[in-house]
Design a protein around this motif. Sequence first.
Motif, mmCIF file in Angstrom:
data_model
loop_
_atom_site.group_PDB
_atom_site.id
_atom_site.type_symbol
_atom_site.label_atom_id
_atom_site.label_comp_id
_atom_site.label_asym_id
_atom_site.label_seq_id
_atom_site.Cartn_x
_atom_site.Cartn_y
_atom_site.Cartn_z
ATOM 1 N N SER A 152 -2.077 44.700 16.462
ATOM 2 C CA SER A 152 -1.577 43.685 15.615
ATOM 3 C C SER A 152 -2.594 42.963 14.844
ATOM 4 O O SER A 152 -2.202 42.783 13.607
ATOM 5 C CB SER A 152 -0.681 42.885 16.399
ATOM 6 N N LYS A 153 -3.779 42.747 15.328
ATOM 7 C CA LYS A 153 -4.880 42.106 14.367
ATOM 8 C C LYS A 153 -5.233 43.198 13.137
ATOM 9 O O LYS A 153 -5.485 42.668 12.236
ATOM 10 C CB LYS A 153 -6.039 41.599 15.441
ATOM 11 N N ALA A 154 -5.557 44.393 13.705
ATOM 12 C CA ALA A 154 -5.886 45.387 12.587
ATOM 13 C C ALA A 154 -4.845 45.585 11.500
ATOM 14 O O ALA A 154 -5.097 45.754 10.404
ATOM 15 C CB ALA A 154 -6.303 46.677 13.221
ATOM 16 N N GLU A 155 -3.422 45.609 12.000
ATOM 17 C CA GLU A 155 -2.213 45.563 11.087
ATOM 18 C C GLU A 155 -2.319 44.860 9.719
ATOM 19 O O GLU A 155 -1.894 45.115 8.779
ATOM 20 C CB GLU A 155 -1.063 45.369 11.870
ATOM 21 N N ARG A 156 -3.168 43.615 10.015
ATOM 22 C CA ARG A 156 -3.087 42.664 8.715
ATOM 23 C C ARG A 156 -3.734 43.292 7.643
ATOM 24 O O ARG A 156 -3.306 43.099 6.358
ATOM 25 C CB ARG A 156 -3.599 41.425 9.131
ATOM 26 N N TYR A 157 -4.840 44.048 7.875
ATOM 27 C CA TYR A 157 -5.656 44.810 6.691
ATOM 28 C C TYR A 157 -4.938 46.028 6.369
ATOM 29 O O TYR A 157 -4.760 46.405 4.891
ATOM 30 C CB TYR A 157 -6.788 45.426 7.498
ATOM 31 N N GLN A 158 -3.742 46.512 7.099
ATOM 32 C CA GLN A 158 -2.839 47.520 6.366
ATOM 33 C C GLN A 158 -2.034 47.151 5.488
ATOM 34 O O GLN A 158 -1.644 47.529 4.615
ATOM 35 C CB GLN A 158 -2.361 48.088 7.821
ATOM 36 N N ARG A 159 -1.192 45.767 6.045
ATOM 37 C CA ARG A 159 -0.428 45.249 5.102
ATOM 38 C C ARG A 159 -1.013 44.752 3.745
ATOM 39 O O ARG A 159 -0.438 44.881 2.601
ATOM 40 C CB ARG A 159 0.061 43.898 5.703
ATOM 41 N N MET A 160 -2.422 44.321 3.768
ATOM 42 C CA MET A 160 -3.102 43.796 2.766
ATOM 43 C C MET A 160 -3.216 45.257 1.811
ATOM 44 O O MET A 160 -3.277 45.020 0.637
ATOM 45 C CB MET A 160 -4.559 43.596 3.042
ATOM 46 N N ALA A 161 -3.565 46.299 2.250
ATOM 47 C CA ALA A 161 -3.929 47.551 1.707
ATOM 48 C C ALA A 161 -2.494 48.085 0.913
ATOM 49 O O ALA A 161 -2.402 48.286 -0.291
ATOM 50 C CB ALA A 161 -4.306 48.974 2.446
ATOM 51 N N ARG A 162 -1.365 47.887 1.487
ATOM 52 C CA ARG A 162 -0.135 48.018 1.110
ATOM 53 C C ARG A 162 0.066 47.072 -0.463
ATOM 54 O O ARG A 162 0.701 47.674 -1.489
ATOM 55 C CB ARG A 162 1.046 48.018 1.825
ATOM 56 N N VAL A 163 -0.394 45.898 -0.119
ATOM 57 C CA VAL A 163 -0.030 45.074 -1.383
ATOM 58 C C VAL A 163 -0.940 45.449 -2.421
ATOM 59 O O VAL A 163 -0.605 45.598 -3.867
ATOM 60 C CB VAL A 163 -0.442 43.732 -0.835
ATOM 61 N N TRP A 164 -2.240 45.724 -2.237
ATOM 62 C CA TRP A 164 -3.193 46.011 -3.301
ATOM 63 C C TRP A 164 -2.524 47.447 -3.843
ATOM 64 O O TRP A 164 -2.730 47.689 -5.229
ATOM 65 C CB TRP A 164 -4.598 46.304 -2.534
ATOM 66 N N ALA A 165 -2.259 48.396 -3.350
ATOM 67 C CA ALA A 165 -1.750 49.662 -3.611
ATOM 68 C C ALA A 165 -0.355 49.561 -4.717
ATOM 69 O O ALA A 165 -0.307 50.319 -5.591
ATOM 70 C CB ALA A 165 -1.450 50.769 -2.268
ATOM 71 N N SER A 166 0.329 48.621 -3.994
ATOM 72 C CA SER A 166 1.576 48.393 -4.763
ATOM 73 C C SER A 166 1.183 47.827 -6.348
ATOM 74 O O SER A 166 1.675 48.100 -7.477
ATOM 75 C CB SER A 166 2.405 47.482 -4.159
ATOM 76 N N LEU A 167 0.147 46.880 -6.318
ATOM 77 C CA LEU A 167 -0.165 46.278 -7.403
ATOM 78 C C LEU A 167 -0.571 47.455 -8.409
ATOM 79 O O LEU A 167 -0.491 47.488 -9.651
ATOM 80 C CB LEU A 167 -1.210 45.077 -7.514
ATOM 81 N N ALA A 168 -1.861 48.247 -7.914
ATOM 82 C CA ALA A 168 -2.206 49.225 -8.701
ATOM 83 C C ALA A 168 -1.072 50.171 -9.359
ATOM 84 O O ALA A 168 -1.040 50.403 -10.590
ATOM 85 C CB ALA A 168 -3.122 50.219 -7.697
ATOM 86 N N MET A 169 -0.243 50.423 -8.494
ATOM 87 C CA MET A 169 0.873 51.188 -9.054
ATOM 88 C C MET A 169 1.860 50.485 -10.038
ATOM 89 O O MET A 169 2.033 51.239 -11.049
ATOM 90 C CB MET A 169 1.956 51.834 -8.136
#
Length: 204
Positions: free
Chosen positions: A101-118
């Motif tokens: 669950s601690k690692a998942e915060r990085y995955q959520r961060m990755a999704r936000v940055w990827a969404s902004l890039a798109m």
Amino acid sequence: MKKFKFFFNLDKEEKWLNEQSNEGWELYDKKADYKFREKAHSSTIKIDYRTFKSKKDFQDYKTLFKDSGWEHIPGSKTSGKQYFKKIEKSASADIFSDNFSKAERYQRMARVWASLAMSYLVILISLYLTKIVDFQTLLNPKSLYLTPGLWDLSGSSFWKAFLFETPFAIGRGFSWLIIPTLVLLYIIFAVKAHYHYKNALLND
């Protein structure tokens, strides 16, 4: 006290904030910079990464942590990074139940940055299709200079006219370059966040 630093790694940021707390500086706000106030007793700081669609969801999220002995400090509904300090001695040592669950915060961060890039990539394509952006100006920057007879001038007359118009030419033809630059940066940030996610899972 105010301090400006940039952290991409949330674990390193947590470590630094807790070092500040141990030195008597407690975090109470975070925007462009970190804002600290003096406090006699140190507090444990932890960071989550989440965004919320509604104020109610955000409030429920903060309430859940407060009921568990952790008070929300900086962070907004859309800021991503959410900062907490431990306010109850009986509270658990961490805001996460396990390393996954601690690692998942990085995955959520990755999704936000990827969404902004798109999102910015779509904007760039739209500007190109509507001919607001002309990639050919990169190959022919002379076309951006509109002063009549500029290229027939010579000596100081040419340089005065050239230097005067250059800032306008850059704004006219290359200001759009900020968009692909942002796309590239957001992709890099998304990849880095995903790397931290994978690395956190391997250390589980």
